[in-house]
Design a protein around this motif. Structure first.
Motif, PDB file in Angstrom:
ATOM      1  N   ASP A  55       0.836  -1.213   0.000  1.00 23.62           N
ATOM      2  CA  ASP A  55       0.000   0.000   0.000  1.00 23.62           C
ATOM      3  C   ASP A  55       0.865   1.255   0.000  1.00 23.62           C
ATOM      4  OD1 ASP A  55      -2.328  -1.483  -0.012  1.00 23.62           O
ATOM      5  OD2 ASP A  55      -2.484  -1.534   2.179  1.00 23.62           O
ATOM      6  N   ASP A  56       1.921   1.235   0.827  1.00 22.94           N
ATOM      7  CA  ASP A  56       2.825   2.391   0.861  1.00 22.94           C
ATOM      8  C   ASP A  56       3.525   2.577  -0.484  1.00 22.94           C
ATOM      9  OD1 ASP A  56       2.148   2.818   3.488  1.00 22.94           O
ATOM     10  OD2 ASP A  56       3.843   1.672   4.294  1.00 22.94           O
ATOM     11  N   ALA A  57       3.931   1.466  -1.092  1.00 21.63           N
ATOM     12  CA  ALA A  57       4.599   1.556  -2.394  1.00 21.63           C
ATOM     13  C   ALA A  57       3.660   2.107  -3.454  1.00 21.63           C
ATOM     14  CB  ALA A  57       5.110   0.175  -2.802  1.00 21.63           C
ATOM     15  N   ARG A  58       2.380   1.692  -3.400  1.00 20.20           N
ATOM     16  CA  ARG A  58       1.406   2.195  -4.373  1.00 20.20           C
ATOM     17  C   ARG A  58       1.221   3.696  -4.222  1.00 20.20           C
ATOM     18  NH1 ARG A  58      -4.159   0.371  -2.798  1.00 20.20           N
ATOM     19  NH2 ARG A  58      -3.727   2.055  -1.319  1.00 20.20           N
ATOM     20  N   ASP A  59       1.128   4.177  -2.963  1.00 16.17           N
ATOM     21  CA  ASP A  59       0.945   5.619  -2.750  1.00 16.17           C
ATOM     22  C   ASP A  59       2.166   6.406  -3.223  1.00 16.17           C
ATOM     23  OD1 ASP A  59      -1.516   5.069  -1.689  1.00 16.17           O
ATOM     24  OD2 ASP A  59      -0.858   5.137   0.400  1.00 16.17           O
ATOM     25  N   ARG A  60       3.364   5.878  -2.971  1.00  9.83           N
ATOM     26  CA  ARG A  60       4.565   6.581  -3.439  1.00  9.83           C
ATOM     27  C   ARG A  60       4.631   6.591  -4.961  1.00  9.83           C
ATOM     28  NH1 ARG A  60       7.107   4.196   1.174  1.00  9.83           N
ATOM     29  NH2 ARG A  60       7.706   2.370  -0.054  1.00  9.83           N
ATOM     30  N   LEU A  61       4.193   5.496  -5.588  1.00  8.12           N
ATOM     31  CA  LEU A  61       4.198   5.450  -7.048  1.00  8.12           C
ATOM     32  C   LEU A  61       3.223   6.458  -7.634  1.00  8.12           C
ATOM     33  CD1 LEU A  61       5.111   4.103  -9.699  1.00  8.12           C
ATOM     34  CD2 LEU A  61       3.294   2.425  -9.374  1.00  8.12           C
ATOM     35  N   LEU A  62       2.016   6.547  -7.056  1.00 11.65           N
ATOM     36  CA  LEU A  62       1.015   7.481  -7.557  1.00 11.65           C
ATOM     37  C   LEU A  62       1.404   8.931  -7.297  1.00 11.65           C
ATOM     38  CD1 LEU A  62      -2.287   5.617  -6.589  1.00 11.65           C
ATOM     39  CD2 LEU A  62      -1.157   5.711  -8.814  1.00 11.65           C
ATOM     40  N   ALA A  63       2.276   9.156  -6.316  1.00  7.28           N
ATOM     41  CA  ALA A  63       2.741  10.517  -6.050  1.00  7.28           C
ATOM     42  C   ALA A  63       3.822  10.953  -7.025  1.00  7.28           C
ATOM     43  CB  ALA A  63       3.267  10.614  -4.621  1.00  7.28           C
ATOM     44  N   ASN A  64       4.373  10.005  -7.780  1.00 11.78           N
ATOM     45  CA  ASN A  64       5.395  10.309  -8.777  1.00 11.78           C
ATOM     46  C   ASN A  64       4.702  10.739 -10.067  1.00 11.78           C
ATOM     47  OD1 ASN A  64       7.441  10.168 -10.778  1.00 11.78           O
ATOM     48  ND2 ASN A  64       8.598   8.709  -9.534  1.00 11.78           N
ATOM     49  N   LYS A  65       4.736  12.034 -10.360  1.00 12.25           N
ATOM     50  CA  LYS A  65       4.004  12.567 -11.514  1.00 12.25           C
ATOM     51  C   LYS A  65       4.543  12.013 -12.833  1.00 12.25           C
ATOM     52  CE  LYS A  65       2.712  16.897  -9.220  1.00 12.25           C
ATOM     53  NZ  LYS A  65       2.785  18.379  -9.268  1.00 12.25           N
ATOM     54  N   ALA A  66       5.850  11.867 -12.929  1.00 14.37           N
ATOM     55  CA  ALA A  66       6.430  11.352 -14.172  1.00 14.37           C
ATOM     56  C   ALA A  66       5.979   9.919 -14.426  1.00 14.37           C
ATOM     57  CB  ALA A  66       7.953  11.424 -14.107  1.00 14.37           C
ATOM     58  N   ALA A  67       5.932   9.103 -13.363  1.00 13.35           N
ATOM     59  CA  ALA A  67       5.503   7.714 -13.522  1.00 13.35           C
ATOM     60  C   ALA A  67       4.021   7.631 -13.896  1.00 13.35           C
ATOM     61  CB  ALA A  67       5.767   6.929 -12.237  1.00 13.35           C
ATOM     62  N   VAL A  68       3.194   8.462 -13.270  1.00 16.12           N
ATOM     63  CA  VAL A  68       1.756   8.453 -13.572  1.00 16.12           C
ATOM     64  C   VAL A  68       1.513   8.908 -15.012  1.00 16.12           C
ATOM     65  CG1 VAL A  68      -0.474   9.475 -12.999  1.00 16.12           C
ATOM     66  CG2 VAL A  68       1.072   8.772 -11.169  1.00 16.12           C
ATOM     67  N   ALA A  69       2.190   9.979 -15.423  1.00 15.09           N
ATOM     68  CA  ALA A  69       2.048  10.447 -16.806  1.00 15.09           C
ATOM     69  C   ALA A  69       2.524   9.386 -17.792  1.00 15.09           C
ATOM     70  CB  ALA A  69       2.834  11.739 -17.004  1.00 15.09           C
ATOM     71  N   SER A  70       3.578   8.677 -17.435  1.00 14.55           N
ATOM     72  CA  SER A  70       4.083   7.616 -18.312  1.00 14.55           C
ATOM     73  C   SER A  70       3.090   6.470 -18.413  1.00 14.55           C
ATOM     74  CB  SER A  70       5.424   7.103 -17.790  1.00 14.55           C
ATOM     75  OG  SER A  70       6.394   8.129 -17.799  1.00 14.55           O
ATOM     76  N   MET A  71       2.415   6.145 -17.318  1.00 17.84           N
ATOM     77  CA  MET A  71       1.401   5.096 -17.362  1.00 17.84           C
ATOM     78  C   MET A  71       0.245   5.492 -18.266  1.00 17.84           C
ATOM     79  SD  MET A  71       1.220   3.409 -13.526  1.00 17.84           S
ATOM     80  CE  MET A  71       1.222   4.933 -12.585  1.00 17.84           C
ATOM     81  N   VAL A  72      -0.113   6.783 -18.254  1.00 22.30           N
ATOM     82  CA  VAL A  72      -1.175   7.264 -19.139  1.00 22.30           C
ATOM     83  C   VAL A  72      -0.736   7.155 -20.600  1.00 22.30           C
ATOM     84  CG1 VAL A  72      -2.525   9.280 -19.812  1.00 22.30           C
ATOM     85  CG2 VAL A  72      -2.154   8.791 -17.390  1.00 22.30           C
ATOM     86  N   VAL A  73       0.497   7.579 -20.879  1.00 20.33           N
ATOM     87  CA  VAL A  73       1.018   7.505 -22.252  1.00 20.33           C
ATOM     88  C   VAL A  73       1.070   6.058 -22.725  1.00 20.33           C
ATOM     89  CG1 VAL A  73       3.066   7.881 -23.688  1.00 20.33           C
ATOM     90  CG2 VAL A  73       2.320   9.649 -22.084  1.00 20.33           C
ATOM     91  N   LEU A  74       1.557   5.169 -21.878  1.00 25.64           N
ATOM     92  CA  LEU A  74       1.665   3.757 -22.255  1.00 25.64           C
ATOM     93  C   LEU A  74       0.289   3.147 -22.487  1.00 25.64           C
ATOM     94  CD1 LEU A  74       3.564   1.383 -22.717  1.00 25.64           C
ATOM     95  CD2 LEU A  74       3.394   0.862 -20.276  1.00 25.64           C
ATOM     96  N   THR A  75      -0.678   3.532 -21.668  1.00 21.41           N
ATOM     97  CA  THR A  75      -2.041   3.034 -21.848  1.00 21.41           C
ATOM     98  C   THR A  75      -2.633   3.514 -23.164  1.00 21.41           C
ATOM     99  OG1 THR A  75      -2.390   3.014 -19.439  1.00 21.41           O
ATOM    100  CG2 THR A  75      -4.355   2.957 -20.828  1.00 21.41           C
TER     101      THR A  75
END
Length: 375
Positions: free
Chosen positions: A20-40
């Protein structure tokens, strides 16, 4: 019935897992979230885009060879009349008068030979016109009236050197490249995870022999290995991910082995051994689950590596073959036609680089989220 503060304080408190902590830290990473959107977006376009495209990836339009990318429809206004005259010339007819109203052409034609209604097939075979009709044929069959509709087409990414729609081919290539990347990564992760945990957990002579096998396989040149597979089994889609996955698991095996050597010394593993739990149970319940963090991170970094390898092999002519295509094949063709048709290189390269950047940013985000030092 009201609940007292004492009862509230005695109620069990729900804890948060490390995932759960890892998921929250991942979602707080804007570059990673934007990359997930681009990849999707790239994945969805590759899957559903060819279904919605009006063009097939292997359909050849002889009248639209290397046309530039455009939001406007083809043919252009200055192409219609010369195109009509060219088709009439192939049908051995000469255009005497020409008029176009609302994409409907009416022309008077003459010929030294007898004009037949079957001559409409010349216009219907053209990529510029459709619904051609020959009427008002004269008594001597030397003149007639031809009517035809202009066939409008859109090529948003332009066409290639054979007159095929680049948008459809780029999206189809995305299917192939992403599928090869995921399948080869799955093969590499599966083999490497099982091999590395077995070697690291049992140790001793088993570890020594298994790691020497890995060292021997490391010494084999990758291109030579692929060429041998191509010679024996031919060029096909399945061969690509088997060849790449059968080599890339070596790194995964070493990473997992190092993690396993650390995990097997932990107290919970020693407690399981003292309780008489079998080795397979310890591997399944304790060792493998605790190696998944580095495995997930490495997986996101391995997918772009596999895609680049596939692109490199396709560039050399050892990968996907016509009429199927991949981003590597399209980039290879685009590089050959860069001077006169830059769009043939631009769009496949744009999709490939966007996917690679997205996967790398996601890998960096997962690495930071799963780093034990940040917990």
């Amino acid at each position: 019935m009201s609940v007292t503060s004492a009862e509230q304080s005695s109620a069990p408190v729900m804890g948060r897992s490390l995932w759960d902590d890892a998921r929250d830290r991942l979602l707080a990473n804007k570059a990673a979230v934007a990359s997930m959107v681009v990849l999707t977006v790239v994945t969805l376009l590759s899957i559903f885009g060819p279904m919605l495209s009006p063009h097939q990836f292997d359909t050849v339009y002889r009248d639209y060879v290397k046309v530039p990318a455009s939001l406007e429809s083809y043919p252009r206004l200055d192409q219609i009349e010369p195109g009509f005259e060219s088709v009439a010339k192939r049908a051995r007819m000469k255009v005497e008068s020409y008029a176009m109203v609302d994409d409907k052409i009416t022309a008077t034609v003459t010929s030294r030979r007898s004009i037949s209604e079957k001559a409409t097939r010349y216009f219907d075979r053209s990529d510029l016109f459709e619904g051609a009709v020959i009427s008002n044929i004269s008594a001597d069959k030397k003149s007639a009236t031809v009517t035809a509709d202009v066939q409008r087409m859109h090529f948003y990414f332009g066409t290639d050197a054979n007159g095929r729609d680049m948008m459809t081919r780029t999206l189809i290539a995305g299917r192939v490249s992403l599928t090869i990347g995921l399948l080869a990564t799955f093969v590499a992760i599966t083999i490497g995870l099982l091999y590395g945990t077995t070697s690291g957990y049992f140790g001793g002579k088993v570890d020594l022999i298994m790691m020497r096998v890995v060292d021997i396989l490391y010494s084999l040149p990758f291109i030579f290995f692929v060429i041998m597979l191509v010679v024996f089994f031919g060029r096909n889609f399945v061969l690509m991910f088997i060849a790449v996955g059968a080599v890339e698991w070596l790194d995964m095996a070493r990473i997992v082995r190092g993690q396993t050597l650390t995990i097997k010394r932990q107290e919970y593993v020693q407690a399981a051994e003292a309780m008489g739990v079998e080795n397979t149970g310890i591997l399944k319940r304790h060792v493998i689950p605790n190696t998944l963090g580095p495995v997930v991170v490495y997986m996101t970094l391995l997918v772009p590596k596999v895609i680049l390898l596939e692109s490199f092999l396709s560039f050399l002519g050892l990968g996907v073959q016509e009429p199927m295509t991949s981003w590597g094949v399209l980039i290879s063709e685009g590089a050959k036609n860069l001077q006169g048709a830059f769009w043939m290189l631009f769009f496949p390269a744009l999709f490939l680089t966007s996917t690679l950047f997205a996967l790398n940013f996601i890998g960096d985000g997962l690495r930071d989220a799963l780093d034990p030092k940040d917990r």
